[in-house]
Design an enzyme around this catalytic site. Structure first.
Site, short mmCIF file in Angstrom:
data_model
loop_
_atom_site.label_atom_id
_atom_site.label_comp_id
_atom_site.label_asym_id
_atom_site.label_seq_id
_atom_site.Cartn_x
_atom_site.Cartn_y
_atom_site.Cartn_z
N THR A 34 -1.02 -45.22 2.10
CA THR A 34 -0.13 -44.63 3.10
C THR A 34 1.28 -45.20 3.04
OG1 THR A 34 -0.77 -46.30 4.73
CG2 THR A 34 -2.00 -44.23 4.74
N CYS A 38 0.76 -53.14 8.72
CA CYS A 38 0.25 -53.31 10.08
C CYS A 38 -0.04 -54.77 10.41
CB CYS A 38 -1.08 -52.57 10.22
SG CYS A 38 -0.94 -50.80 10.34
N CYS A 42 -4.39 -53.88 14.25
CA CYS A 42 -3.80 -52.58 14.60
C CYS A 42 -4.85 -51.65 15.20
CB CYS A 42 -3.20 -51.95 13.35
SG CYS A 42 -2.52 -50.31 13.66
N ARG A 45 -6.90 -46.44 12.74
CA ARG A 45 -8.11 -46.41 11.94
C ARG A 45 -8.09 -47.53 10.88
NH1 ARG A 45 -10.35 -42.88 7.94
NH2 ARG A 45 -8.26 -42.32 7.30
N ARG A 67 6.50 -49.42 4.99
CA ARG A 67 7.13 -49.09 6.27
C ARG A 67 6.32 -49.71 7.40
NH1 ARG A 67 6.10 -44.44 3.98
NH2 ARG A 67 4.66 -43.75 5.59
N CYS A 69 4.25 -49.94 10.71
CA CYS A 69 3.41 -48.98 11.44
C CYS A 69 4.02 -48.71 12.80
CB CYS A 69 2.01 -49.58 11.60
SG CYS A 69 0.97 -48.72 12.78
N CYS A 72 1.32 -50.40 15.81
CA CYS A 72 1.24 -51.83 16.11
C CYS A 72 2.59 -52.54 15.92
CB CYS A 72 0.16 -52.50 15.27
SG CYS A 72 0.46 -52.45 13.51
ZN LIG Z 1 -0.54 -50.48 12.68
#
Ligand SMILES: [Zn+2]
Length: 352
Positions: A34, A38, A42, A45, A67, A69, A72
């Site tokens: 993705t 995180c 977090c 999922r 990047r 998240c 979180c």
């Molecule tokens: Zn996150």
């Protein structure tokens, strides 16, 4: 700068599995599929274990091209950021590619000096480093790890590749040349014990190797793009694969010299200096003055230092082997702590 050590892989996977809040701040998880990173706990999922990369510091994940998240918010201190800063943080989230001047910040009703102090205190980096990291993340988020790199870019079709070019054009500040005989430069990131590096190569030679958080990276990318009239593409090729494996051996203390072919276009003077740098044997250092004398330009010490700083191929063109006349370490684009570590690696006995 301290090098933080991570808990064991099993322990970290366990923490992620249990969304264990005790590990918040101890490490960060980045998900290759993705491009997002995180906190370990977090609420989103859980990612598949094989897709996770672990980082000791949020800034390492940021400069590795991930990047933050949105759920979180791994870059933010655990307490809410102050309300006065909110307009600026929101504006960055909305347009991470943007370059910020003090004037832009004031236009949001925020005092630049206050921003600088707050970022330094809470993020352990300057505001400019943070926004540079966000810009880089936008471009590098398109790059995936390993052999599936090119496949991943093409998987998402033309849009993804066009998105990469757009993001990189913003990052670098020049549009790709439209000339028909363009060199294609493939860009990837290489993880090293001293932090992520950005590498670039044509199909015959390496033309870029820089630490991802280096302040000059955008400038170096721009100069390279202009010099080579090249087009940048995310991915990897044989030259980059060879470079990555040579670097791995180098950091493991198993290699002293590099066989990867180099391409470092520059002025005649720069090229003379860069060639002289490659001649400094591993494990040794040379002063700027001695280097200037060796190339027959004894009075050009400052120009030598400048050409040294303009080097775009860190480690392989060993600008870190140049020191002050008193033997003291002087400036290094990647940070003095890295210069120190590189010299230590080269001065340690070779492992077989
Ligand atoms: Zn996150």
């Amino acid at each position: 700068m301290k090098t933080l050590t991570l808990p064991s892989h099993t322990e970290m996977l366990q923490a992620v599995q249990n969304k264990n809040a005790e590990y918040d701040g101890v490490f960060f998880t980045a998900v290759k599929t993705t491009g997002v990173f995180c906190r370990p706990n977090c609420p989103a999922r859980r990612p598949l274990p094989q897709n996770i990369e672990f980082y000791a510091k949020a800034r390492d994940a940021l400069f590795a091209g991930y990047r933050p998240c949105k759920r979180c918010r791994p870059l933010e201190p655990r307490d809410q950021p102050p309300t006065w800063l909110k307009p600026l943080l929101d504006a960055i989230d909305e347009d991470p590619a943007r370059r910020w001047t003090d004037q832009d910040i004031r236009a949001l009703g925020v005092e630049p000096g206050r921003v600088r102090r707050w970022f330094q205190k809470h993020y352990d980096m300057t505001f400019h480093a943070y926004s540079r990291g966000r810009r880089l993340g936008l471009a590098l988020g398109r790059i995936r790890h390993g052999s599936s790199v090119t496949a991943a870019a093409f998987d998402h079709g033309y849009d993804s590749l066009a998105g990469f070019h757009e993001a990189f054009t913003k990052l670098v500040g020049v549009a790709p040349s439209t000339a028909r005989t363009q060199t294609q430069v493939v860009i990837t990131r290489i993880a090293t014990p001293l932090g992520p590096m950005i590498a670039g190569a044509s199909d015959t030679a390496v033309c870029l190797l820089e630490f991802a958080d280096r302040r000059m990276l955008e400038t170096q990318l721009r100069r390279m793009t202009q010099r080579l009239q090249c087009r940048l593409t995310p991915g990897t090729n044989e030259v980059l694969d060879q470079l990555a494996s040579e670097l791995e051996e180098y950091f493991a203390g198993k290699r002293r010299t590099f066989a990867s072919p180099l391409m470092a276009p520059g002025t005649e003077f720069q090229q003379t200096v860069w060639k002289a740098l490659v001649e400094i044997p591993s494990g040794e250092t040379e002063s700027y003055g001695a280097l200037a004398r060796r190339i027959g330009r004894p009075t050009a010490v400052r120009a030598v230092a400048r050409a040294n700083g303009d080097n775009r191929i860190a480690i392989l063109i060993p600008c870190h082997r140049v020191v002050g006349s008193d033997g003291k370490l002087t400036g290094y684009g990647g940070g003095l702590w890295r210069k120190q570590r590189l010299l230590e690696i080269e001065q340690a006995p070779l492992h077989h």
